[in-house]
Design a protein around this motif. Structure first.
Motif, PDB file in Angstrom:
ATOM      1  N   GLU A  59     -15.180 -10.404  -7.492  1.00  0.00           N
ATOM      2  CA  GLU A  59     -14.861  -9.320  -8.423  1.00  0.00           C
ATOM      3  C   GLU A  59     -15.234  -7.953  -7.846  1.00  0.00           C
ATOM      4  OE1 GLU A  59     -15.406 -12.975 -11.032  1.00  0.00           O
ATOM      5  OE2 GLU A  59     -16.368 -12.179  -9.234  1.00  0.00           O
ATOM      6  N   GLU A  60     -16.400  -7.863  -7.231  1.00  0.00           N
ATOM      7  CA  GLU A  60     -16.836  -6.589  -6.644  1.00  0.00           C
ATOM      8  C   GLU A  60     -15.889  -6.162  -5.525  1.00  0.00           C
ATOM      9  OE1 GLU A  60     -20.620  -4.470  -4.416  1.00  0.00           O
ATOM     10  OE2 GLU A  60     -20.393  -6.649  -4.230  1.00  0.00           O
ATOM     11  N   GLU A  61     -15.567  -7.093  -4.652  1.00  0.00           N
ATOM     12  CA  GLU A  61     -14.744  -6.742  -3.494  1.00  0.00           C
ATOM     13  C   GLU A  61     -13.296  -6.450  -3.890  1.00  0.00           C
ATOM     14  OE1 GLU A  61     -16.327  -5.808  -1.041  1.00  0.00           O
ATOM     15  OE2 GLU A  61     -18.219  -6.787  -1.508  1.00  0.00           O
ATOM     16  N   LEU A  62     -12.762  -7.161  -4.883  1.00  0.00           N
ATOM     17  CA  LEU A  62     -11.427  -6.823  -5.377  1.00  0.00           C
ATOM     18  C   LEU A  62     -11.409  -5.412  -5.957  1.00  0.00           C
ATOM     19  CD1 LEU A  62     -10.209 -10.125  -7.052  1.00  0.00           C
ATOM     20  CD2 LEU A  62      -9.122  -8.941  -5.137  1.00  0.00           C
ATOM     21  N   SER A  63     -12.469  -5.047  -6.662  1.00  0.00           N
ATOM     22  CA  SER A  63     -12.566  -3.691  -7.214  1.00  0.00           C
ATOM     23  C   SER A  63     -12.623  -2.656  -6.101  1.00  0.00           C
ATOM     24  CB  SER A  63     -13.801  -3.565  -8.105  1.00  0.00           C
ATOM     25  OG  SER A  63     -13.687  -4.420  -9.214  1.00  0.00           O
ATOM     26  N   ASP A  64     -13.359  -2.944  -5.039  1.00  0.00           N
ATOM     27  CA  ASP A  64     -13.438  -2.026  -3.901  1.00  0.00           C
ATOM     28  C   ASP A  64     -12.080  -1.878  -3.209  1.00  0.00           C
ATOM     29  OD1 ASP A  64     -16.134  -1.647  -4.410  1.00  0.00           O
ATOM     30  OD2 ASP A  64     -16.812  -2.986  -2.805  1.00  0.00           O
ATOM     31  N   VAL A  65     -11.372  -2.996  -3.036  1.00  0.00           N
ATOM     32  CA  VAL A  65     -10.040  -2.954  -2.417  1.00  0.00           C
ATOM     33  C   VAL A  65      -9.112  -2.103  -3.281  1.00  0.00           C
ATOM     34  CG1 VAL A  65      -7.992  -4.350  -1.893  1.00  0.00           C
ATOM     35  CG2 VAL A  65     -10.253  -5.101  -1.114  1.00  0.00           C
ATOM     36  N   LEU A  66      -9.131  -2.335  -4.583  1.00  0.00           N
ATOM     37  CA  LEU A  66      -8.294  -1.554  -5.493  1.00  0.00           C
ATOM     38  C   LEU A  66      -8.619  -0.066  -5.395  1.00  0.00           C
ATOM     39  CD1 LEU A  66      -6.174  -1.423  -7.755  1.00  0.00           C
ATOM     40  CD2 LEU A  66      -8.034  -1.874  -9.381  1.00  0.00           C
ATOM     41  N   TYR A  67      -9.892   0.268  -5.324  1.00  0.00           N
ATOM     42  CA  TYR A  67     -10.318   1.666  -5.214  1.00  0.00           C
ATOM     43  C   TYR A  67      -9.677   2.339  -4.002  1.00  0.00           C
ATOM     44  CZ  TYR A  67     -13.279   5.760  -4.742  1.00  0.00           C
ATOM     45  OH  TYR A  67     -13.727   7.049  -4.631  1.00  0.00           O
ATOM     46  N   TYR A  68      -9.756   1.691  -2.844  1.00  0.00           N
ATOM     47  CA  TYR A  68      -9.239   2.327  -1.633  1.00  0.00           C
ATOM     48  C   TYR A  68      -7.718   2.321  -1.577  1.00  0.00           C
ATOM     49  CZ  TYR A  68     -13.871   3.319  -0.125  1.00  0.00           C
ATOM     50  OH  TYR A  68     -15.134   3.838  -0.072  1.00  0.00           O
ATOM     51  N   VAL A  69      -7.067   1.341  -2.191  1.00  0.00           N
ATOM     52  CA  VAL A  69      -5.608   1.392  -2.319  1.00  0.00           C
ATOM     53  C   VAL A  69      -5.229   2.620  -3.140  1.00  0.00           C
ATOM     54  CG1 VAL A  69      -3.609   0.268  -3.406  1.00  0.00           C
ATOM     55  CG2 VAL A  69      -5.180  -1.071  -1.977  1.00  0.00           C
ATOM     56  N   ILE A  70      -5.935   2.831  -4.224  1.00  0.00           N
ATOM     57  CA  ILE A  70      -5.655   3.987  -5.088  1.00  0.00           C
ATOM     58  C   ILE A  70      -5.962   5.297  -4.369  1.00  0.00           C
ATOM     59  CG2 ILE A  70      -6.419   5.186  -7.187  1.00  0.00           C
ATOM     60  CD1 ILE A  70      -6.642   2.363  -8.471  1.00  0.00           C
ATOM     61  N   ALA A  71      -7.078   5.359  -3.664  1.00  0.00           N
ATOM     62  CA  ALA A  71      -7.429   6.574  -2.929  1.00  0.00           C
ATOM     63  C   ALA A  71      -6.355   6.917  -1.897  1.00  0.00           C
ATOM     64  CB  ALA A  71      -8.798   6.416  -2.259  1.00  0.00           C
ATOM     65  N   LEU A  72      -5.838   5.897  -1.204  1.00  0.00           N
ATOM     66  CA  LEU A  72      -4.762   6.133  -0.237  1.00  0.00           C
ATOM     67  C   LEU A  72      -3.494   6.603  -0.933  1.00  0.00           C
ATOM     68  CD1 LEU A  72      -5.148   3.173   2.269  1.00  0.00           C
ATOM     69  CD2 LEU A  72      -5.089   5.603   2.854  1.00  0.00           C
ATOM     70  N   ALA A  73      -3.145   5.974  -2.034  1.00  0.00           N
ATOM     71  CA  ALA A  73      -1.958   6.407  -2.785  1.00  0.00           C
ATOM     72  C   ALA A  73      -2.101   7.859  -3.200  1.00  0.00           C
ATOM     73  CB  ALA A  73      -1.751   5.511  -4.009  1.00  0.00           C
ATOM     74  N   ASN A  74      -3.280   8.239  -3.619  1.00  0.00           N
ATOM     75  CA  ASN A  74      -3.504   9.626  -4.050  1.00  0.00           C
ATOM     76  C   ASN A  74      -3.285  10.613  -2.917  1.00  0.00           C
ATOM     77  OD1 ASN A  74      -4.039   9.000  -6.715  1.00  0.00           O
ATOM     78  ND2 ASN A  74      -6.263   9.070  -6.488  1.00  0.00           N
ATOM     79  N   VAL A  75      -3.843  10.343  -1.748  1.00  0.00           N
ATOM     80  CA  VAL A  75      -3.714  11.318  -0.658  1.00  0.00           C
ATOM     81  C   VAL A  75      -2.289  11.373  -0.108  1.00  0.00           C
ATOM     82  CG1 VAL A  75      -6.165  11.283  -0.051  1.00  0.00           C
ATOM     83  CG2 VAL A  75      -4.577   9.777   1.169  1.00  0.00           C
ATOM     84  N   TYR A  76      -1.519  10.305  -0.320  1.00  0.00           N
ATOM     85  CA  TYR A  76      -0.111  10.325   0.066  1.00  0.00           C
ATOM     86  C   TYR A  76       0.797  10.717  -1.102  1.00  0.00           C
ATOM     87  CZ  TYR A  76      -1.011   8.416   4.683  1.00  0.00           C
ATOM     88  OH  TYR A  76      -1.433   8.247   5.991  1.00  0.00           O
ATOM     89  N   GLU A  77       0.174  11.070  -2.222  1.00  0.00           N
ATOM     90  CA  GLU A  77       0.883  11.500  -3.435  1.00  0.00           C
ATOM     91  C   GLU A  77       1.920  10.465  -3.885  1.00  0.00           C
ATOM     92  OE1 GLU A  77       2.200  15.556  -3.117  1.00  0.00           O
ATOM     93  OE2 GLU A  77       0.270  16.189  -2.293  1.00  0.00           O
ATOM     94  N   ILE A  78       1.474   9.207  -3.946  1.00  0.00           N
ATOM     95  CA  ILE A  78       2.320   8.093  -4.364  1.00  0.00           C
ATOM     96  C   ILE A  78       1.921   7.676  -5.770  1.00  0.00           C
ATOM     97  CG2 ILE A  78       2.839   5.650  -3.940  1.00  0.00           C
ATOM     98  CD1 ILE A  78       2.412   6.317  -0.920  1.00  0.00           C
TER      99      ILE A  78
END
Length: 97
Positions: A59-78
């Motif tokens: 659960e912790e690691e899935l949350s971390d993966v989701l966080y960085y997927v979202i952070a990447l989407a944000n910086v690419y404005e996706i």
């Protein structure tokens, strides 16, 4: 009333305190690191329900993966919600779902 956790909400929430377009590579490297940690927790079958604590769990690691997927989407404005729906439609056609 509790806020519904949509992808849009999560993107806005994370962008408020962690938005560094100059760190795209760092976000990606963190994502790959977290995927490796997720693999380890899956190998160990470490679950939050078994430990009573999220630390060191799938659960912790899935949350971390989701966080960085979202952070990447944000910086690419996706817009992840839009992208997901577009990809889902494409998959339906491809796989006749």
């Amino acid at each position: 009333m509790k806020q519904e956790l949509t992808l849009s909400y999560l993107q806005q929430y994370i962008k408020q305190f962690d938005y560094r377009p100059d760190k795209k590579t760092d976000y990606f490297l963190k994502l790959t690191e977290e995927v490796g940690e997720l693999a380890e927790m899956i190998r160990k079958d470490s679950r939050c329900s078994a430990t009573g604590n999220i630390k060191g769990t799938i659960e912790e690691e899935l949350s971390d993966v989701l966080y960085y997927v979202i952070a990447l989407a944000n910086v690419y404005e996706i817009d992840l919600e839009k992208s997901f729906l577009l990809k889902d439609e494409w998959n339906k056609k491809k796989w006749n779902r």
